[in-house]
Design an enzyme around this catalytic site. Structure first.
Site, short mmCIF file in Angstrom:
data_model
loop_
_atom_site.label_atom_id
_atom_site.label_comp_id
_atom_site.label_asym_id
_atom_site.label_seq_id
_atom_site.Cartn_x
_atom_site.Cartn_y
_atom_site.Cartn_z
N ASP A 64 -13.73 118.75 35.23
CA ASP A 64 -12.38 119.34 35.30
C ASP A 64 -11.52 119.01 34.07
OD1 ASP A 64 -13.09 120.30 37.73
OD2 ASP A 64 -11.79 118.99 38.91
N MET A 78 -14.52 126.14 39.00
CA MET A 78 -13.94 124.89 39.50
C MET A 78 -12.68 124.53 38.72
SD MET A 78 -17.04 122.46 40.69
CE MET A 78 -17.86 122.78 42.26
O1 F6P Z 1 -13.83 116.95 40.78
C1 F6P Z 1 -14.74 117.80 40.25
C2 F6P Z 1 -15.00 118.96 41.17
O2 F6P Z 1 -16.11 119.63 40.62
C3 F6P Z 1 -13.81 119.88 41.39
O3 F6P Z 1 -13.65 120.83 40.37
C4 F6P Z 1 -14.16 120.52 42.71
O4 F6P Z 1 -13.01 120.94 43.41
C5 F6P Z 1 -14.81 119.41 43.44
O5 F6P Z 1 -15.36 118.55 42.47
C6 F6P Z 1 -15.90 119.86 44.39
O6 F6P Z 1 -16.36 118.76 45.07
P1 F6P Z 1 -17.63 118.70 46.02
O7 F6P Z 1 -18.82 118.49 45.13
O8 F6P Z 1 -17.38 117.55 46.89
O9 F6P Z 1 -17.73 120.01 46.72
#
Ligand code: F6P
Length: 343
Positions: free
Chosen positions: A128, A170
């Site tokens: 991010d 994301m």
């Molecule tokens: O924090 C990084 C990230 O890739 C975000 O962009 C996204 O909202 C989140 O992690 C998704 O998380 P998970 O892998 O728990 O679905």
């Protein structure tokens, strides 16, 4: 000579293994030993760990993910036990200091532990790119390249069918991936969490563009982008241990609205975890390696409570407190560059 505990926390990203390898390869010749905690803070609390040696970290430089595993466990949530539980586990295992590789949540925990007298050094990672104190985090550039490649592919299919394609990427609090990949991929619109969007304006821009002879458009939307108050209803997701909503779905909503309001056939593509998987770019491998080396140098100097960072091309140290104080959102100048192409 010290025993370092190493952990990767939060969402994985390309470059984590490169950072682990670099830390181990820096410390072992100096007489250090390494315990790699499994699944982020969960392993620190439970004591589940593996010894990290030169042999064990051989061949992992180009591999995505993390050989240690990761999780979103928060040692300060509920009955997890906080600093006392972490301290007890580290004492039991003979760990002198922790090298925490993570984003805002993982490094926020590292800061609280440091404030409670536990030695920690932070290493910044996240696709991010929203962590303060550093110009860039590793993982980001790889994700941008993956999304740019995807946009290029979406363009050719959109052009073949005269369609609008909404590409959801994301970025829950910051639109770095959307903005960089949107500019690199020639997006017709880029929607980011920093600036609530107006569906009417987007549809007017697309209609004007198509009236001029463009019959295909790619709209890039960050998962955390929100409509201006009262213009669209968006469903909210479940919360994780750090209180973040699980996002995903704005792309489908937008595609339906664009089709309804403009009459252009519209599809949505949600890139999801494709953006986090696979091999890191050379840039991310080098950055992660520089951070891994610098983290051990930092610990050798006794500079705890610090995060290694990239500033103006140089590796520096910043206090963890400064790094997690506020999220780094997209520079308005960069958003303005993307906006040039909205008409
Ligand atoms: O924090 C990084 C990230 O890739 C975000 O962009 C996204 O909202 C989140 O992690 C998704 O998380 P998970 O892998 O728990 O679905």
């Amino acid at each position: 000579m010290a025993c370092f505990g190493l952990l990767t926390g939060g969402g994985d990203c390309p470059g984590l293994n490169a950072a682990i390898r670099a830390a181990v390869r820096t410390g072992i010749p100096a007489g250090d030993s390494f315990l790699g905690f499994r699944y982020g803070w969960a392993g620190v609390l439970s004591g589940e760990a593996i010894e990290l040696t030169v042999e064990r970290t051989a061949g992992i430089l180009p591999r995505g993910g993390t050989i240690l595993g990761t999780s979103r466990t928060n040692p300060f949530a509920g009955e997890a036990g906080g600093s006392a539980a972490v301290r007890a586990s580290l004492q039991r295992l003979g760990v002198d200091a922790l090298i925490a590789i993570g984003g805002e949540d993982t490094l926020g925990v590292a800061l609280r532990l440091h404030e409670d007298g536990i030695r920690t050094v932070g290493v910044p990672k996240t696709i991010d790119n929203d962590l303060g104190g550093t110009d860039v985090t590793f993982g980001f550039q790889t994700a941008v390249q993956i999304v740019t490649d995807a946009i290029d592919r979406l363009h050719t299919t959109a052009e073949s069918h005269d369609r609008v394609i909404v590409c959801e990427v994301m970025g829950r609090h910051a639109g770095w991936i959307a903005t960089y990949a949107g500019i690199a991929g020639g997006a017709a619109e880029v929607l980011v969490p920093e600036e609530p969007f107006d569906i009417e304006v987007i549809c007017a821009n697309l209609t004007r563009r198509h009236a001029r002879g463009h019959y295909a458009s790619v709209v890039v939307v960050a998962e955390g982008a929100t409509p201006k108050a009262g213009t669209l209803v968006v469903a909210s997701g479940d919360l994780d241990a750090f209180g973040h909503a699980r996002l995903g779905g704005i792309g489908n909503l937008l595609a339906a609205e664009i089709e309804k309001r403009t009459g252009f056939e519209t599809r949505a593509t949600i890139l999801g975890h494709i953006q986090r998987g696979g091999t890191p770019t050379a840039f991310d491998r080098v950055l992660a390696t520089r951070f891994g080396v610098a983290a051990i140098d930092c610990a050798h100097d006794g500079a705890f409570g610090q995060m290694v960072a990239l500033q103006g091309g140089a590796i520096v140290r910043v206090p963890l407190s400064a790094a997690v104080a506020e999220l780094k959102t997209v520079d308005p100048d960069l958003v303005a560059v993307a906006e040039v192409f909205y008409n």
